[in-house]
Enzyme design. Structure first.
Site, PDB file in Angstrom:
ATOM      1  N   LYS A   1      67.747  23.119   5.305  1.00  0.00           N
ATOM      2  CA  LYS A   1      66.702  23.078   6.066  1.00  0.00           C
ATOM      3  C   LYS A   1      66.490  23.723   7.367  1.00  0.00           C
ATOM      4  CE  LYS A   1      61.683  23.060   6.922  1.00  0.00           C
ATOM      5  NZ  LYS A   1      60.792  23.875   6.405  1.00  0.00           N
TER       6      LYS A   1
HETATM    7  N1  PMP Z   1      60.541  26.841   0.205  1.00  0.00           N
HETATM    8  C1  PMP Z   1      60.661  26.527   2.264  1.00  0.00           C
HETATM    9  C2  PMP Z   1      61.767  28.106   2.663  1.00  0.00           C
HETATM   10  C3  PMP Z   1      59.797  26.467   2.882  1.00  0.00           C
HETATM   11  O1  PMP Z   1      60.797  26.673   4.514  1.00  0.00           O
HETATM   12  C4  PMP Z   1      59.036  25.191   2.657  1.00  0.00           C
HETATM   13  C5  PMP Z   1      58.717  24.433   4.242  1.00  0.00           C
HETATM   14  N2  PMP Z   1      59.325  23.471   4.160  1.00  0.00           N
HETATM   15  C6  PMP Z   1      59.425  25.249   0.791  1.00  0.00           C
HETATM   16  C7  PMP Z   1      60.210  25.594   0.140  1.00  0.00           C
HETATM   17  C8  PMP Z   1      58.881  23.553   0.219  1.00  0.00           C
HETATM   18  O2  PMP Z   1      59.390  22.993   0.833  1.00  0.00           O
HETATM   19  P1  PMP Z   1      58.398  20.795   1.442  1.00  0.00           P
HETATM   20  O3  PMP Z   1      57.310  21.227  -0.047  1.00  0.00           O
HETATM   21  O4  PMP Z   1      59.342  20.385   1.560  1.00  0.00           O
HETATM   22  O5  PMP Z   1      57.606  21.299   2.629  1.00  0.00           O
END
Ligand code: PMP
Length: 304
Positions: free
Chosen positions: A157
């Protein structure tokens, strides 16, 4: 956005208005940071943070992917997140940890720059709107392709990567949709601009694999466990644009978006044009899990 009183910054609680960075911070110029999005929920036994350890572990891995030295342990960061929720007296919250390069280098090599860590928390409602949670949202396939494994690390991320998500999101909103679905460089479906995607057809549930360039979502992984427990079979497999048009149900998952039904894709109704039974079940299971109503998943909650 609604603020709160204090932000944890490099080990100290700083008043919201004073949690600032220098305009020559490396991360501001080049997106050299990594971050997380976490939610805390009000439960019968008090406020609990959902999968806090897993989120902080992903933050550690994201930092490792981009070689950003992390000064704090996963445990330290977890403790700090709890303190931020507590000091701001939040019953439920969205929590945003970020690790980024500050002042000290303006060339691309950030080695001489300082590294900062901050954790903020505030109240934040449904990311794609209450109405979207109830009746589903309208999405379009983006003209922008999702960042690829050969360009960045899509399952880390990193802040800079989100310029790609912003292009997709703003294009979708500007052209009258709620959210974008991004294809990857090879033309397979990857995910939403900030959510993972699930597709239901003829009783089978499919979600794209990490190799498709998705972020390995913690909500996605939670839903895979929860739905499998209910007897559903979930495949991690490549999804084509056409598959989206033939789907009986589509839904997005993410910490901010939770489980959001999709009722229309590229102006075609999904199934009956309203949230289907698997989507409703996924929403219900997720709400039960995050609020501590599923005994076998109590370990996902960390009480503040
Ligand atoms: N894809 C992207 C690009 C994101 O930014 C997120 C949010 N963090 C997700 C998927 C979903 O991830 P999570 O369930 O861990 O929040």
């Amino acid at each position: 956005m609604e603020g709160s009183r204090y932000i944890w910054m490099d080990g100290e609680m700083v008043p919201w208005a004073e949690a600032n960075v220098h305009v020559l911070a490396h991360a501001l110029h080049y997106g050299s940071g990594v971050f997380e999005g976490i939610r805390a929920y009000e439960t019968e036994e008090g406020t609990a943070i959902f999968r806090l350890g897993d989120h902080m572990e992903r933050l550690r891995r994201s930092a490792k992917a981009y070689s950003i030295p992390l000064e704090w342990s996963v445990d330290d960061l977890g403790k700090a997140a709890k303190e931020v929720v507590a000091i701001n007296e939040l019953e439920s919250a969205y929590i945003r940890p970020i690790v980024f390069y500050g002042l000290g280098a303006i060339g691309l090599d950030p080695a001489a720059a300082t590294v900062h860590t901050a954790i903020a928390a505030w109240r934040w409602g449904a990311y794609l709107g209450e109405e979207g949670l109830r009746n589903g949202i309208r999405v379009r396939v983006s003209s922008w392709r999702r960042i690829d494994h050969g360009m960045l690390v899509p399952d880390a991320k990193g802040t800079g990567g989100y310029l790609n998500s912003i292009l997709a999101k703003t294009e979708a909103v500007r052209t009258g949709y709620d959210e974008a679905i991004m294809l990857n460089a090879h033309g397979s479906v990857s995910e939403g601009s900030g959510e993972n995607l699930f597709l239901v057809r003829d009783g089978t549930i499919t979600t794209p694999p990490v190799a498709a360039g998705i972020l390995n979502g913690i909500t996605r992984n939670s839903l895979m466990d929860l739905l499998q427990d209910e007897g559903h079979h979930i495949r991690e497999a490549s999804i084509t644009r056409g598959d989206l048009y033939y789907a009986d149900e589509l839904f997005l998952t993410g910490t901010a978006a939770e489980v959001t039904p999709i009722r229309e894709v590229d102006d075609r109704p999904v199934g009956e044009g309203k949230p289907g039974t698997v989507t409703r079940q996924a929403q219900d299971l997720y709400q039960q899990a995050v609020t501590g109503r599923l005994d076998q998943y109590r370990h996902w909650l960390e009480f503040v």
